[in-house]
Write a protein that holds these residues in place. Structure first.
Motif, short mmCIF file in Angstrom:
data_model
loop_
_atom_site.label_atom_id
_atom_site.label_comp_id
_atom_site.label_asym_id
_atom_site.label_seq_id
_atom_site.Cartn_x
_atom_site.Cartn_y
_atom_site.Cartn_z
N HIS A 102 0.81 -1.23 0.00
CA HIS A 102 0.00 0.00 0.00
C HIS A 102 0.83 1.27 0.00
CE1 HIS A 102 -3.54 -2.45 0.68
NE2 HIS A 102 -3.00 -2.98 1.77
N THR A 108 0.29 4.18 9.91
CA THR A 108 -1.01 3.74 9.39
C THR A 108 -1.29 2.29 9.75
OG1 THR A 108 0.12 3.39 7.27
CG2 THR A 108 -1.17 5.39 7.50
N ALA A 112 -4.77 1.18 11.74
CA ALA A 112 -5.72 0.14 11.32
C ALA A 112 -6.02 -0.83 12.45
CB ALA A 112 -5.16 -0.61 10.11
N PHE A 417 -3.07 -7.17 10.29
CA PHE A 417 -2.90 -6.94 8.85
C PHE A 417 -3.04 -8.22 8.05
CE2 PHE A 417 -0.29 -6.54 4.99
CZ PHE A 417 -0.90 -5.45 4.41
N ARG A 421 -7.34 -8.40 8.51
CA ARG A 421 -7.60 -7.58 7.31
C ARG A 421 -7.30 -8.31 6.01
NH1 ARG A 421 -10.41 -3.78 10.12
NH2 ARG A 421 -9.22 -3.24 11.99
N TRP A 425 -6.79 -2.82 3.02
CA TRP A 425 -7.16 -1.63 3.79
C TRP A 425 -8.11 -0.77 2.98
CZ3 TRP A 425 -1.60 0.12 5.54
CH2 TRP A 425 -1.26 -0.54 6.71
N LEU A 430 -8.29 5.49 6.74
CA LEU A 430 -7.14 5.64 7.63
C LEU A 430 -6.90 7.10 8.02
CD1 LEU A 430 -4.70 3.15 5.87
CD2 LEU A 430 -5.68 2.87 8.17
N TYR A 437 -11.89 2.57 10.87
CA TYR A 437 -10.77 2.47 11.81
C TYR A 437 -10.92 3.44 12.98
CZ TYR A 437 -9.03 0.24 7.59
OH TYR A 437 -8.90 -0.56 6.48
#
Length: 481
Positions: A102, A108, A112, A417, A421, A425, A430, A437
């Motif tokens: 990403h 970040t 998350a 993550f 997730r 994302w 974010l 989030y």
């Protein structure tokens, strides 16, 4: 101009790139949003240079002292280093994926999992740890300058100390420290992360040549490697297994401090898999070799001088005091330059600029990556960092045990993550209060509950280690590993 107008002028300005339409806000600026295409400049060699800079360092050189100091042999110490670095490398791969996929950094990743406000807790844990290690590296950089000045000016070698004993630093060391600041500040101000890789590659060559050169001189001057530094203490064979496990977790903890935040750097990757090979192989290779170089050099110099000195900076200063010949002056001059390069770029990548990125996450409206790095650096200087090395043993124990608080957070970020997730994302959220989030008032209570459950088991042993009430051996051993 009123205060409101001044604050408006101090806001971080958007740059002329694809994200220009996204204004600086309470939750984001140009250094916090995804890295634009023109700054994705890191290929596989750049990541080898990044991790090589991390591995070919004074910390890796002296790592044998801690392992031999608890009773391991040189061979056992090397095995412990390899296994510990493999664990740290896996952590680097898992934590680096958000950046490579990403093009977003560590802050970040924390948002998350912990929420927009909850991420402050995680980020500040890392900033505090980096603050301490930044200061010690600055001190070592000043000592490298002392070596250089000693080699050039005989009068500087004989310069008396005019500072009181309670200052914690001598006059030559203070001069070297000031010179290091003068060198270092322009580096962090004028060299942005997306172009620093060319300097890291050069540093990799210089640092490798420096450490190999020091070892070659020591072995040649001694006529051999010595006894490879026998274990400092004798321990029963039944305890060797536990000591090796303790050593493995110590090594892993030392280098996962950098791997936790590596998405701050993998976001500059040209492609998804550019960091992968370096993340998985560079640390075990470089740290093991440098630790072995440190063991061999210390073994040879211990036989020569009759004392064990694990810090190469102090060792070189001792050599200058004993052998101030033309050859010694030339050799220590280039060794000092090499150690100076090592210190500058290990501090750039692992402490200062990474923390500047994190500080930008905390106050993105007014703090950019560059401003954050400068603020972090100035505070690090004002803290008189040489005192970090002269504090009571309790303070040092707290620092060395800080992984008790960092490791649970790192585990939660990885699980969130990869498993929760599934590497996906909703990027606009974010930066958006009220998004997915935001959780409950900006805090994810589930993440904090998991954090407490992961951390609390080590607290009894930690409290005992820093001078608290005595607990059972089982609780203390749990803390040790």
């Amino acid at each position: 101009m009123g205060i409101r107008g001044l604050l408006k002028r101090l806001e971080v300005k958007p740059t002329d790139d694809e994200f220009e339409s996204i204004e600086t806000s309470r939750w984001g600026n140009k250094d916090v949003y995804p890295i634009p295409h023109d700054k994705r400049t890191y290929g596989w060699l750049a990541f080898y240079a990044y991790w090589g800079t991390c591995g070919i360092s004074l910390s890796s050189w002296t790592i044998g002292s801690s392992l031999i100091g608890i009773g391991l042999t040189a061979g056992q110490a090397c095995a412990v280093v390899v296994i510990g670095c493999i664990i740290a490398s896996l952590s680097a791969y898992l934590n680096g994926a958000p950046g490579a996929i990403h093009h977003l950094g560590y802050g970040t990743l924390a948002r998350a999992a912990f929420g927009l406000w909850g991420s402050y807790f995680v980020v500040m844990l890392n900033v505090f740890q980096s603050f301490i290690f930044y200061g010690t590296q600055m001190y070592f950089g000043g000592m490298a300058f002392v070596i250089i000045l000693n080699s050039i000016f005989p009068s500087f070698l004989a310069l008396p100390n005019t500072l009181p004993d309670n200052a914690g630093i001598t006059t030559p060391q203070l001069i070297g420290f000031v010179l290091f600041i003068i060198l270092y500040f322009p580096v962090i101000y004028f060299i942005p992360p997306h172009v620093v890789q060319r300097y890291l590659i050069a540093n990799l060559v210089v640092s490798s040549a420096t450490l190999l050169g020091i070892m070659g001189w020591a072995v040649h001057a001694n006529g051999g490697a010595g006894d490879l530094v026998a274990p400092a203490i004798k321990v029963p064979p039944s305890q060797i297994g536990f000591l090796m496990v303790q050593g493995i977790t110590s090594i892993a903890g030392t280098y996962t401090g950098g791997s936790d935040r590596v998405s701050d750097w993998t976001r500059y990757a040209r492609s998804r898999h550019a960091p992968t090979l370096a993340q998985l192989t560079a640390l075990p290779l470089t740290v093991t070799l440098v630790a072995l170089i440190g063991i061999i050099t210390t073994s040879a110099t211990a036989q020569m001088f009759g004392e064990v000195q694990w810090n190469p900076v102090i060792m070189l200063q001792s050599i200058q005091q004993s052998y101030y010949t033309a050859a010694c002056r030339a050799g220590t001059f280039f060794a000092g330059l090499g150690l100076l390069s090592v210190t500058v770029f290990i501090n750039y990548t692992q402490n200062c600029v990474s923390s500047g990125m994190d500080v930008a996450m905390l106050v993105p409206r007014w703090v950019s990556r560059r401003r954050g790095s400068i603020i972090f650096s100035i505070l690090g200087v004002l803290a008189n960092p040489w005192r970090f090395l002269t504090q009571a043993s309790t303070f040092i124990t707290v620092l060395s045990s800080f992984g008790v608080f960092l490791s649970p957070a790192a585990s939660i970020l990885v699980v969130d993550f990869w498993i929760v997730r599934k590497c996906k994302w909703n990027i606009p959220d974010l930066y958006s209060p009220g998004g997915i989030y935001w959780f409950y008032n900006g805090l994810n209570w589930r993440a904090f509950t998991a954090y407490i459950l992961g951390m609390v088991w080590a607290l009894p042993g930690f409290v005992m280690a820093v001078g608290g009430p005595i607990v059972s051996d089982s609780w203390y051993h749990l803390f040790q590993v």
